[in-house]
Structure formats: C-alpha cells, structure tokens
Design a protein around this motif. Sequence first.
Motif, short mmCIF file in Angstrom:
data_model
loop_
_atom_site.label_atom_id
_atom_site.label_comp_id
_atom_site.label_asym_id
_atom_site.label_seq_id
_atom_site.Cartn_x
_atom_site.Cartn_y
_atom_site.Cartn_z
N GLN A 138 0.82 -1.21 0.00
CA GLN A 138 0.00 0.00 0.00
C GLN A 138 0.86 1.26 0.00
N ALA A 139 2.05 1.18 0.60
CA ALA A 139 2.89 2.37 0.72
C ALA A 139 3.65 2.68 -0.56
N THR A 140 3.89 1.70 -1.41
CA THR A 140 4.76 1.92 -2.57
C THR A 140 4.10 1.66 -3.92
N PHE A 141 2.87 1.13 -3.94
CA PHE A 141 2.23 0.83 -5.22
C PHE A 141 0.93 1.60 -5.36
N ASP A 142 0.65 2.03 -6.59
CA ASP A 142 -0.57 2.75 -6.92
C ASP A 142 -1.74 1.77 -6.98
N PRO A 143 -2.79 1.96 -6.18
CA PRO A 143 -3.88 0.98 -6.15
C PRO A 143 -4.67 0.89 -7.45
N LEU A 144 -4.68 1.96 -8.25
CA LEU A 144 -5.46 1.95 -9.48
C LEU A 144 -4.77 1.16 -10.59
N THR A 145 -3.48 1.43 -10.79
CA THR A 145 -2.77 0.83 -11.93
C THR A 145 -1.89 -0.36 -11.56
N GLY A 146 -1.55 -0.48 -10.27
CA GLY A 146 -0.70 -1.59 -9.85
C GLY A 146 0.78 -1.35 -10.03
N VAL A 147 1.17 -0.19 -10.58
CA VAL A 147 2.58 0.13 -10.74
C VAL A 147 3.03 0.95 -9.52
N LEU A 148 4.32 1.24 -9.45
CA LEU A 148 4.84 2.01 -8.33
C LEU A 148 4.16 3.37 -8.24
N PHE A 200 -3.07 2.20 -20.37
CA PHE A 200 -1.77 2.79 -20.69
C PHE A 200 -0.65 2.12 -19.90
N THR A 201 -0.84 1.95 -18.59
CA THR A 201 0.20 1.34 -17.77
C THR A 201 0.41 -0.13 -18.16
N ALA A 202 -0.65 -0.81 -18.57
CA ALA A 202 -0.50 -2.20 -18.99
C ALA A 202 0.34 -2.29 -20.26
N VAL A 203 0.11 -1.37 -21.19
CA VAL A 203 0.88 -1.36 -22.44
C VAL A 203 2.35 -1.08 -22.16
N VAL A 204 2.61 -0.07 -21.32
CA VAL A 204 4.00 0.28 -21.01
C VAL A 204 4.68 -0.86 -20.25
N SER A 205 3.98 -1.43 -19.27
CA SER A 205 4.57 -2.51 -18.47
C SER A 205 4.93 -3.71 -19.34
N GLY A 206 4.13 -3.95 -20.37
CA GLY A 206 4.42 -5.08 -21.25
C GLY A 206 5.47 -4.77 -22.30
N SER A 207 5.92 -3.52 -22.37
CA SER A 207 6.87 -3.12 -23.40
C SER A 207 8.28 -2.84 -22.87
N ILE A 208 8.46 -2.85 -21.56
CA ILE A 208 9.76 -2.54 -20.98
C ILE A 208 10.41 -3.80 -20.44
N ARG A 209 11.68 -3.68 -20.09
CA ARG A 209 12.42 -4.82 -19.56
C ARG A 209 12.03 -5.07 -18.10
N SER A 210 12.27 -6.29 -17.64
CA SER A 210 11.86 -6.66 -16.30
C SER A 210 12.57 -5.84 -15.22
N TYR A 211 13.77 -5.37 -15.51
CA TYR A 211 14.52 -4.61 -14.51
C TYR A 211 14.36 -3.10 -14.67
N ASP A 212 13.56 -2.64 -15.63
CA ASP A 212 13.26 -1.23 -15.74
C ASP A 212 12.28 -0.82 -14.63
N VAL A 213 12.34 0.45 -14.26
CA VAL A 213 11.47 0.97 -13.20
C VAL A 213 10.36 1.79 -13.83
N PHE A 214 9.13 1.51 -13.45
CA PHE A 214 7.98 2.21 -14.02
C PHE A 214 7.03 2.57 -12.88
N GLY A 215 6.61 3.83 -12.85
CA GLY A 215 5.70 4.25 -11.80
C GLY A 215 4.81 5.38 -12.25
N ARG A 216 3.79 5.64 -11.44
CA ARG A 216 2.86 6.74 -11.69
C ARG A 216 3.13 7.84 -10.67
N VAL A 217 3.60 8.97 -11.14
CA VAL A 217 3.95 10.05 -10.24
C VAL A 217 2.93 11.19 -10.27
#
Length: 217
Positions: A138-148, A200-217
């Motif tokens: 809950q402290a580090t992930f966005d509840p709507l999109t599931g990304v950081l 949008f976040t699902a498309v980006v998450s599926g297009s980046i590498r596993s070790y890349d960092v993706f979040g909603r700021v």
Amino acid sequence: MTDFRLRYRGHLRAEPERIFGVLHSFAGLSSGAVAALGAALVLVVGLVEQTADLPIPSDLIFVLIVGGVAFHGSSSAAGVLAITAGAFRFAATADPPTGEPETFAIATIDGAALLALLLGFAFLARALHRAISTLQQQATFDPLTGVLNKRGFLQAADRERLRSLRNGQPMTIAYFDIDGLKEVNDEAGHHMGDALLRTFTAVVSGSIRSYDVFGRV
C-alpha cells in the motif's frame, strides 16, 4: 515432575520485540533455504537436548527457529518443524539426559504443549509477515494501476541512480503525459479515465524490460 504450565506461561509473557527481532536472521534467503536451515537447526537443538542440558531454554530456541521459518519461509514448513520439535521434546522428557524420566502421559503432554506453542507462534509470525507485506504494498504501489506510486518510484529511481554512479553507466528517465485525460474524465466520467490509465500502464509494463522501473507520479 516437570511443571510445564509455569514454563510455557513464562514463555508466552516474553517480550514480543525481542523475539520478533531475531526473526530477521532468516531474511534474504529463499523459502527453500529458510526451510532447510530451520530443519538443520531444529535437528541440532533436538539432538543436543537428548544428551545434555542447554545453557538457554530450548523452548525459546525452537520458538525463534519455527517463527523465523514461518515469517520468511512457509507455514507448512514451520508446521513440520513444530511437529519435529514436539517429538524431540517428548523423547527428552521421557528419557532426559539428567534426572528421573517422566511418565508417558507427562512426556506426551510436555511434547504437545511445545507443539501448541510453536504452532501458535508460527501462525502469529505468518500473520505479521502478511500484514507487513500489505503495508509495504500500500505504501509503494498505486492501487489503481498496480505500478509504483510516487514514493515507490522515487525510492527505486534513487537506487538506480546510485547503481549508475557505481558502475559508471548512464541512466535514462522518460516522462509520459497523457494528453486529454482531463477531457476524458469530464466528458466520459472518471471510470473511463481510470480505464485509460490502466490500459496505458499495462501497455508500457508489457513493453519494458523486467529490470526497468515504471511508476505513476
């Protein structure tokens, strides 16, 4: 006769902070490694208990081992270790290294009491692990999109910054802004805007590498 009631009542009043603090000795290991280490420790303590008096209560040692396995490993492995420790306790009570052996009934009750204590503590340790994991999520992930979320992204980005400095490698940051999101919320409703963000976040998450960092700021 072993006064198991006073002994276990005293252990249940032990300081929780002291006990839970030792659980972190298992941190950083895989669940399989935690289970293997816990099994080895229970075996050693159980065998030593059969032949000599330990300098500290073996009950506390078993509690820390089983609690550590439950916290950092799995409930099933902790349950197996609790049963094993209870069996060792039965054998040590029925045929102690020093003193008179107890009756079969007393040895059974002593082993069962230790088993109940260990199973209860394993349940508490596992519940604590789930609660901590939920709070971290809950402290580090966005509840709507599931990304950081912003906090989680900044923490992860700072770790990447330090890694880039250590390795002398460049670091790239990309910022995306969804044009027209406010108009979608105003005209089609916020549920459509939320769906757009999730897509949008699902498309980006599926297009980046596993070790890349993706979040909603």
